[in-house]
Enzyme design. Structure first.
Site, PDB file in Angstrom:
ATOM      1  N   ARG A  28       0.724  -1.182  -0.023  1.00 28.34           N
ATOM      2  CA  ARG A  28      -0.026  -0.119  -0.048  1.00 28.34           C
ATOM      3  C   ARG A  28       0.776   1.061  -0.094  1.00 28.34           C
ATOM      4  O   ARG A  28       0.261   2.408  -0.137  1.00 28.34           O
ATOM      5  CB  ARG A  28      -0.865   0.152   1.212  1.00 28.34           C
ATOM      6  N   ARG A  31       1.088   3.434  -2.962  1.00 31.06           N
ATOM      7  CA  ARG A  31      -0.100   4.354  -3.590  1.00 31.06           C
ATOM      8  C   ARG A  31       0.107   5.858  -3.575  1.00 31.06           C
ATOM      9  O   ARG A  31       1.034   6.242  -2.817  1.00 31.06           O
ATOM     10  CB  ARG A  31      -1.330   4.474  -2.402  1.00 31.06           C
ATOM     11  N   CYS A  52       3.414  29.166  33.660  1.00 32.16           N
ATOM     12  CA  CYS A  52       3.654  27.802  33.710  1.00 32.16           C
ATOM     13  C   CYS A  52       3.413  27.219  34.987  1.00 32.16           C
ATOM     14  O   CYS A  52       4.157  27.755  36.070  1.00 32.16           O
ATOM     15  CB  CYS A  52       4.715  27.493  32.914  1.00 32.16           C
ATOM     16  N   CYS A  55       7.217  25.965  35.899  1.00 32.67           N
ATOM     17  CA  CYS A  55       8.422  26.749  35.898  1.00 32.67           C
ATOM     18  C   CYS A  55       8.972  26.699  37.519  1.00 32.67           C
ATOM     19  O   CYS A  55       7.987  27.002  38.352  1.00 32.67           O
ATOM     20  CB  CYS A  55       8.132  27.944  35.248  1.00 32.67           C
ATOM     21  N   ASN A  77       2.343  14.545  42.486  1.00 37.77           N
ATOM     22  CA  ASN A  77       1.353  14.982  41.566  1.00 37.77           C
ATOM     23  C   ASN A  77       0.122  15.630  42.430  1.00 37.77           C
ATOM     24  O   ASN A  77      -0.263  14.743  43.186  1.00 37.77           O
ATOM     25  CB  ASN A  77       0.797  13.846  40.400  1.00 37.77           C
ATOM     26  N   HIS A 126      11.759  26.325  30.515  1.00 34.02           N
ATOM     27  CA  HIS A 126      10.603  26.117  29.860  1.00 34.02           C
ATOM     28  C   HIS A 126      10.412  25.782  28.372  1.00 34.02           C
ATOM     29  O   HIS A 126       9.630  24.962  27.974  1.00 34.02           O
ATOM     30  CB  HIS A 126       9.567  27.531  29.975  1.00 34.02           C
ATOM     31  N   ASN A 166       4.705  11.923  28.242  1.00 28.55           N
ATOM     32  CA  ASN A 166       3.906  12.358  27.213  1.00 28.55           C
ATOM     33  C   ASN A 166       4.465  13.742  26.597  1.00 28.55           C
ATOM     34  O   ASN A 166       4.525  14.672  27.394  1.00 28.55           O
ATOM     35  CB  ASN A 166       2.488  12.741  27.642  1.00 28.55           C
ATOM     36  N   GLY A 172      -1.446  14.388  24.512  1.00 28.04           N
ATOM     37  CA  GLY A 172      -2.276  14.861  25.951  1.00 28.04           C
ATOM     38  C   GLY A 172      -1.271  15.611  26.717  1.00 28.04           C
ATOM     39  O   GLY A 172      -1.728  15.737  27.970  1.00 28.04           O
ATOM     40  N   SER A 174      -0.004  18.313  28.893  1.00 32.68           N
ATOM     41  CA  SER A 174      -0.595  19.491  29.347  1.00 32.68           C
ATOM     42  C   SER A 174      -0.026  20.800  29.072  1.00 32.68           C
ATOM     43  O   SER A 174      -0.323  21.843  29.411  1.00 32.68           O
ATOM     44  CB  SER A 174      -1.052  19.329  30.612  1.00 32.68           C
ATOM     45  N   HIS A 177       6.368  22.691  29.033  1.00 29.13           N
ATOM     46  CA  HIS A 177       7.559  22.536  29.809  1.00 29.13           C
ATOM     47  C   HIS A 177       8.040  21.004  29.893  1.00 29.13           C
ATOM     48  O   HIS A 177       7.176  20.129  30.107  1.00 29.13           O
ATOM     49  CB  HIS A 177       7.274  22.967  31.235  1.00 29.13           C
ATOM     50  N   HIS A 179       8.861  17.669  30.933  1.00 32.26           N
ATOM     51  CA  HIS A 179       8.445  17.091  31.872  1.00 32.26           C
ATOM     52  C   HIS A 179       7.905  15.540  31.716  1.00 32.26           C
ATOM     53  O   HIS A 179       7.615  15.316  30.579  1.00 32.26           O
ATOM     54  CB  HIS A 179       7.386  17.715  32.943  1.00 32.26           C
ATOM     55  N   GLN A 181       6.396  11.771  33.987  1.00 32.96           N
ATOM     56  CA  GLN A 181       5.483  11.331  35.377  1.00 32.96           C
ATOM     57  C   GLN A 181       6.040  10.130  35.698  1.00 32.96           C
ATOM     58  O   GLN A 181       6.955   9.510  34.977  1.00 32.96           O
ATOM     59  CB  GLN A 181       4.057  11.264  34.940  1.00 32.96           C
ATOM     60  N   HIS A 309      14.118  -1.667  28.974  1.00 33.32           N
ATOM     61  CA  HIS A 309      14.076  -1.086  27.709  1.00 33.32           C
ATOM     62  C   HIS A 309      13.014   0.096  28.033  1.00 33.32           C
ATOM     63  O   HIS A 309      12.369   0.081  28.808  1.00 33.32           O
ATOM     64  CB  HIS A 309      13.681  -2.097  26.819  1.00 33.32           C
ATOM     65  N   LYS A 324      -1.360   8.925  12.511  1.00 32.93           N
ATOM     66  CA  LYS A 324      -1.684   7.646  12.210  1.00 32.93           C
ATOM     67  C   LYS A 324      -2.890   7.444  13.384  1.00 32.93           C
ATOM     68  O   LYS A 324      -2.651   7.786  14.425  1.00 32.93           O
ATOM     69  CB  LYS A 324      -0.676   6.490  12.628  1.00 32.93           C
ATOM     70  N   PHE A 325      -4.054   6.864  12.796  1.00 39.74           N
ATOM     71  CA  PHE A 325      -5.152   6.760  13.917  1.00 39.74           C
ATOM     72  C   PHE A 325      -5.377   5.412  14.077  1.00 39.74           C
ATOM     73  O   PHE A 325      -5.157   4.394  13.087  1.00 39.74           O
ATOM     74  CB  PHE A 325      -6.618   7.158  13.249  1.00 39.74           C
ATOM     75  N   TYR A 329     -10.441  -1.189  11.885  1.00 39.22           N
ATOM     76  CA  TYR A 329      -9.838  -2.548  11.956  1.00 39.22           C
ATOM     77  C   TYR A 329      -8.944  -2.750  13.304  1.00 39.22           C
ATOM     78  O   TYR A 329      -8.756  -3.785  13.960  1.00 39.22           O
ATOM     79  CB  TYR A 329      -8.991  -2.717  10.755  1.00 39.22           C
TER      80      TYR A 329
HETATM   81  P1  H2U Z   1       1.195  15.499  31.605  1.00 33.58           P
HETATM   82  O1  H2U Z   1       1.635  16.708  30.957  1.00 33.58           O
HETATM   83  O2  H2U Z   1       1.535  14.251  30.768  1.00 33.58           O
HETATM   84  O3  H2U Z   1      -0.190  15.540  31.736  1.00 33.58           O
HETATM   85  O4  H2U Z   1       1.662  15.658  32.929  1.00 33.58           O
HETATM   86  C1  H2U Z   1       1.375  16.814  33.781  1.00 33.58           C
HETATM   87  C2  H2U Z   1       1.251  16.169  35.395  1.00 33.58           C
HETATM   88  O5  H2U Z   1       1.421  17.426  36.252  1.00 33.58           O
HETATM   89  C3  H2U Z   1      -0.310  15.742  35.373  1.00 33.58           C
HETATM   90  O6  H2U Z   1      -0.466  14.435  35.756  1.00 33.58           O
HETATM   91  C4  H2U Z   1       0.197  17.188  36.899  1.00 33.58           C
HETATM   92  C5  H2U Z   1      -0.945  16.808  36.272  1.00 33.58           C
HETATM   93  O7  H2U Z   1      -1.773  16.003  37.246  1.00 33.58           O
HETATM   94  N1  H2U Z   1       0.099  18.691  37.653  1.00 33.58           N
HETATM   95  C6  H2U Z   1       0.418  18.922  38.811  1.00 33.58           C
HETATM   96  O8  H2U Z   1       0.513  17.863  39.544  1.00 33.58           O
HETATM   97  N2  H2U Z   1       0.186  20.090  39.412  1.00 33.58           N
HETATM   98  C7  H2U Z   1      -0.127  21.120  38.820  1.00 33.58           C
HETATM   99  O9  H2U Z   1       0.013  22.376  39.034  1.00 33.58           O
HETATM  100  C8  H2U Z   1      -0.170  21.137  37.072  1.00 33.58           C
HETATM  101  C9  H2U Z   1      -0.269  19.560  36.596  1.00 33.58           C
HETATM  102 ZN    ZN Z   2       7.543  25.916  32.394  1.00 36.76          ZN
END
Ligand code: H2U
Ligand code: ZN
Length: 351
Positions: A28, A31, A52, A55, A77, A126, A166, A172, A174, A177, A179, A181, A309, A324-325, A329
């Site tokens: 494919r 194509r 932010c 920061c 978190n 940042h 991420n 996704g 947020s 900056h 970072h 998790q 790994h 890519k979605f 399928y």
């Molecule tokens: P993501 O960008 O992967 O969503 O990770 C950011 C994480 O930072 C997210 O899990 C946390 C969010 O809960 N967070 C805090 O703990 N405090 C904040 O003030 C903003 C974001």
């Molecule tokens: Zn920042």
């Protein structure tokens, strides 16, 4: 290569780490592509953003103030998905088998899950990414990951310490900056469970490490290698699902980052910088992805067959905006790809 015929026809490939198949449709990619190839203007980010949450010196969403940190900084978190003090409870619900209310086999099951979630700010800056940070700065991130794996893994009920990032709004994240998790939890998550079972079976059956054997094969074949240094290799795995998915692994057997020598930690920092820089050059954009490390479970068992790994799962397919979605399928059957892993590796090597 002897398998070229197979690889030019529709075929499926087995992922030995999960036991799952991926369909590959190389015919494919012939194509004609008439769609747009878009580029995005580079994001102009300030070195410090007063708005932010991550920061240095700024106030987070829940009112806590960040210290004026000058290197990699870790905090709990504020919106943790898991909590360490959840009381233990389980619920099992049986099927109803008869009109008289007789019960059958257990059908529904739930249990409480303890955990800890942390955020790791890679840099006080940042506007940087792993690719733009210096070797010493990324090496510091590696050291913090080692400390976190050891500290969280030492908690008696923690079985899995998952370190991940991420990156990009498409995945996704947020906030731009830099970072990542860390989620530490009581039970092994699905992906870890599958990989534990396949690696343990291979170890028991052959008295060898699955990923050591796999890497040796890839180093001979060469065509799926993206980057390599003295201690680490990044490659597009034979069974890759995402167009530019990669697997990053140490040459010498190690179960976790804490097993790595100084040279191994240096090599990890170097390969992360090289791989992310290659990704960014592919479509001239800060390449979005989810990446994370699969490290030996911290349940106190040796797990000799577990090979440390990282997986990089980037969604982009054709340009900075065409992704890519995994739909239709893929959702209902199994993953499918057109671009072969060998073609993807060649493109990542060329940039
Ligand atoms: P993501 O960008 O992967 O969503 O990770 C950011 C994480 O930072 C997210 O899990 C946390 C969010 O809960 N967070 C805090 O703990 N405090 C904040 O003030 C903003 C974001
Ligand atoms: Zn920042």
């Amino acid at each position: 290569m002897s398998h070229l015929n197979l690889f030019s026809s529709p075929h499926r490939r087995l992922n030995p780490l999960t036991g799952e198949w991926v369909l590959v449709s190389p015919h494919r990619t012939q194509r004609p592509w008439l769609g747009q190839v878009e580029t995005l203007p580079p994001a102009e980010l300030p070195a410090y953003d007063p708005a932010c949450y991550l920061c240095p010196g700024n106030t987070r969403a829940n009112g806590v103030q960040n210290p004026v940190y000058t290197e990699t900084f870790v905090f709990e978190n504020d919106f943790a998905a898991l909590l360490p003090d959840t009381p233990s409870e389980r619920v099992s619900i049986r099927a109803l088998t008869g009109v008289d209310g007789a019960t059958g086999p257990t059908l529904l099951h739930a249990e409480t899950e303890r955990g800890l979630c942390r955020v790791v700010c890679f840099s006080p800056r940042h506007d940087l990414t792993l690719a733009q940070m210096t070797q010493a700065e990324v090496r510091r991130v590696v050291e913090v990951w080692v400390e976190q794996y050891q500290e969280l893994g030492a908690i008696d009920w923690v079985q899995s310490v998952l370190i991940f990032e991420n990156r990009g709004a498409m995945m996704g994240a947020s906030n731009p900056h830099p970072h990542g998790q860390i989620w530490a939890n009581e039970q092994l998550p699905n992906e870890m469970r599958k990989e534990l079972s396949t690696q343990t079976d291979y170890w028991r059956e052959h008295n060898r490490c699955l990923l050591c054997d796999y890497l040796a094969l890839e180093l001979v074949e060469g065509e799926r290698i993206v980057a390599a240094n003295e201690t680490w290799v990044a490659l597009v795995p034979f069974w890759a699902v995402w167009p530019f998915e990669t697997l990053v692994l140490p040459r010498a057997h190690a179960g976790a980052m804490s097993d790595l020598t100084d040279a191994g930690r240096d090599g990890l920092a170097a390969i992360l910088r090289e791989l992310t820089a290659r990704y960014d050059r592919l479509f001239n954009v800060v390449f979005p992805y989810s990446m994370g490390f699969h490290q030996r479970p911290t349940d106190g068992l040796p797990h000799d067959g577990w090979h440390l790994h990282a997986h990089f799962y980037p969604p982009l397919l054709r340009s900075a905006t065409v992704r890519k979605f995994m739909v239709g399928y893929e959702m209902l059957g199994q993953p499918q790809r057109d671009l072969t892993p060998e073609q993807a590796a060649a493109r990542l090597r060329a940039v």
